[in-house]
Scaffold this motif. Structure first.
Motif, short mmCIF file in Angstrom:
data_model
loop_
_atom_site.label_atom_id
_atom_site.label_comp_id
_atom_site.label_asym_id
_atom_site.label_seq_id
_atom_site.Cartn_x
_atom_site.Cartn_y
_atom_site.Cartn_z
N GLU A 122 0.83 -1.20 0.00
CA GLU A 122 0.00 0.00 0.00
C GLU A 122 0.88 1.26 0.00
O GLU A 122 0.61 2.22 -0.74
CB GLU A 122 -0.92 0.01 1.22
N ARG A 123 1.90 1.24 0.80
CA ARG A 123 2.77 2.42 0.92
C ARG A 123 3.55 2.66 -0.38
O ARG A 123 3.69 3.81 -0.82
CB ARG A 123 3.72 2.25 2.09
N ALA A 124 4.02 1.61 -1.00
CA ALA A 124 4.76 1.77 -2.26
C ALA A 124 3.87 2.37 -3.34
O ALA A 124 4.29 3.27 -4.08
CB ALA A 124 5.31 0.42 -2.71
N ILE A 125 2.63 1.90 -3.42
CA ILE A 125 1.70 2.43 -4.42
C ILE A 125 1.32 3.87 -4.12
O ILE A 125 1.33 4.74 -5.00
CB ILE A 125 0.45 1.52 -4.50
N GLU A 126 1.02 4.13 -2.86
CA GLU A 126 0.61 5.49 -2.46
C GLU A 126 1.71 6.51 -2.73
O GLU A 126 1.43 7.66 -3.09
CB GLU A 126 0.24 5.51 -0.98
N GLU A 127 2.97 6.11 -2.57
CA GLU A 127 4.07 7.04 -2.74
C GLU A 127 4.60 7.10 -4.17
O GLU A 127 5.57 7.80 -4.45
CB GLU A 127 5.19 6.68 -1.77
N GLY A 128 3.96 6.34 -5.06
CA GLY A 128 4.35 6.41 -6.46
C GLY A 128 5.65 5.73 -6.81
O GLY A 128 6.30 6.09 -7.80
N ALA A 129 6.03 4.73 -6.04
CA ALA A 129 7.27 4.01 -6.34
C ALA A 129 7.16 3.33 -7.70
O ALA A 129 6.11 2.79 -8.07
CB ALA A 129 7.54 2.97 -5.26
N THR A 159 -1.61 0.57 -12.65
CA THR A 159 -2.94 0.02 -12.33
C THR A 159 -2.91 -0.95 -11.16
O THR A 159 -3.95 -1.54 -10.82
CB THR A 159 -3.52 -0.69 -13.55
N ASP A 160 -1.75 -1.14 -10.53
CA ASP A 160 -1.62 -2.15 -9.47
C ASP A 160 -2.50 -1.83 -8.26
O ASP A 160 -2.58 -0.68 -7.81
CB ASP A 160 -0.17 -2.22 -8.98
N THR A 161 -3.13 -2.88 -7.73
CA THR A 161 -3.67 -2.84 -6.38
C THR A 161 -2.61 -3.44 -5.46
O THR A 161 -1.67 -4.09 -5.93
CB THR A 161 -4.96 -3.66 -6.27
N PRO A 162 -2.74 -3.24 -4.15
CA PRO A 162 -1.78 -3.90 -3.25
C PRO A 162 -1.72 -5.41 -3.44
O PRO A 162 -0.63 -6.00 -3.37
CB PRO A 162 -2.30 -3.51 -1.86
N ASP A 163 -2.86 -6.03 -3.72
CA ASP A 163 -2.87 -7.48 -3.93
C ASP A 163 -2.13 -7.86 -5.21
O ASP A 163 -1.43 -8.89 -5.25
CB ASP A 163 -4.31 -8.01 -4.00
N ASP A 164 -2.27 -7.06 -6.27
CA ASP A 164 -1.55 -7.32 -7.50
C ASP A 164 -0.05 -7.30 -7.27
O ASP A 164 0.69 -8.19 -7.69
CB ASP A 164 -1.89 -6.27 -8.57
N LEU A 165 0.40 -6.25 -6.60
CA LEU A 165 1.83 -6.09 -6.35
C LEU A 165 2.34 -7.18 -5.42
O LEU A 165 3.43 -7.75 -5.65
CB LEU A 165 2.09 -4.71 -5.75
N ALA A 166 1.56 -7.51 -4.40
CA ALA A 166 1.97 -8.56 -3.46
C ALA A 166 2.16 -9.89 -4.17
O ALA A 166 3.13 -10.62 -3.91
CB ALA A 166 0.93 -8.70 -2.35
N ALA A 167 1.24 -10.21 -5.09
CA ALA A 167 1.33 -11.49 -5.80
C ALA A 167 2.57 -11.54 -6.69
O ALA A 167 3.26 -12.57 -6.76
CB ALA A 167 0.07 -11.71 -6.64
N ARG A 168 2.89 -10.43 -7.34
CA ARG A 168 4.06 -10.39 -8.22
C ARG A 168 5.35 -10.50 -7.41
O ARG A 168 6.30 -11.17 -7.81
CB ARG A 168 4.03 -9.09 -9.03
#
Length: 213
Positions: A122-129, A159-168
């Motif tokens: 969540e933090r990585a997505i929110e901060e635009g990493a 377009t990632d959700t936290p779940d998308d990123l977590a799975a990858r």
């Protein structure tokens, strides 16, 4: 090398280690899977692979130190030389970490030292990493700190959700954790001035994995 794997949940990284250890040329074997939760699915994975298990509920102990001492006793009884944290959701006491110094490793779903702690995706997505990943490291008393053994880089898509990123990222965890254990078991890893040195590795099989490359 004999391993003790500590789990609290589903144990997908445990399964990656089980699968790796099944290869004849893999230089480690799991001597014990220990959990603080009797219903952790990781225990079932161990039973299916005929690996000894143990359950120690932290609720049965007066404090963290006495719980960790009981864990150490179980680990030593199993003859384990390396302790692998695989989704073990307990903060470890300084005494436990000191006892197993440079024989205790963890995998964290970010590129440490970025995004320590919880809610990393969540933090990585929110901060635009633009990139995230995962890290295998030796454990030190401070949370998610310690010399880095191996990392894998994973892109963060718009377009990632936290779940998308977590799975990858989880896919890469399953690659680099068994590889880091292999390096340690082969005696190729040493810590110098709180940095990890890995001897005699080729670049493609080294300490950094970049599947996005």
């Amino acid at each position: 090398m004999k391993l003790a794997v500590l789990v609290s949940g589903r144990g997908s990284n445990l399964q990656a280690l089980i699968d790796a250890c099944a290869a004849e040329d893999y230089p480690a074997e799991i001597a014990l899977v220990l959990s603080n939760k009797a219903d952790a699915y990781g225990l079932e994975r161990a039973r299916q692979a005929d690996i000894p298990t143990a359950v120690l509920s932290h609720k049965d102990f007066a404090d963290r130190e006495s719980f960790d001492e009981a864990m150490s006793a179980k680990i030593e009884e199993a003859g384990a030389e390396l302790v692998c944290l695989a989704g073990f959701m307990r903060l470890l006491s300084d005494g436990f970490v000191r006892k197993w110094r440079d024989r205790l490793i963890n995998i964290h779903p970010s590129l440490l030292p970025a995004y320590k702690g919880l809610h990393v995706h969540e933090r990585a997505i929110e901060e635009g990493a633009r990139f995230s990943g995962c890290t295998v490291h030796f454990v030190r008393p401070a949370m998610d700190e310690g010399p880095i053994i191996s990392q894998a880089v994973v892109p963060v898509h718009p377009t990632d959700t936290p779940d998308d990123l977590a799975a990858r990222i989880l896919e890469q965890e399953h690659v680099i954790y068994p590889r880091a254990v292999k390096f340690i078991a082969e005696g190729r890893v040493r810590v110098s001035a709180e940095r990890v040195l890995i001897n005699d590795h080729a670049v493609p099989d080294g300490a950094m994995s970049n599947p996005a490359g």
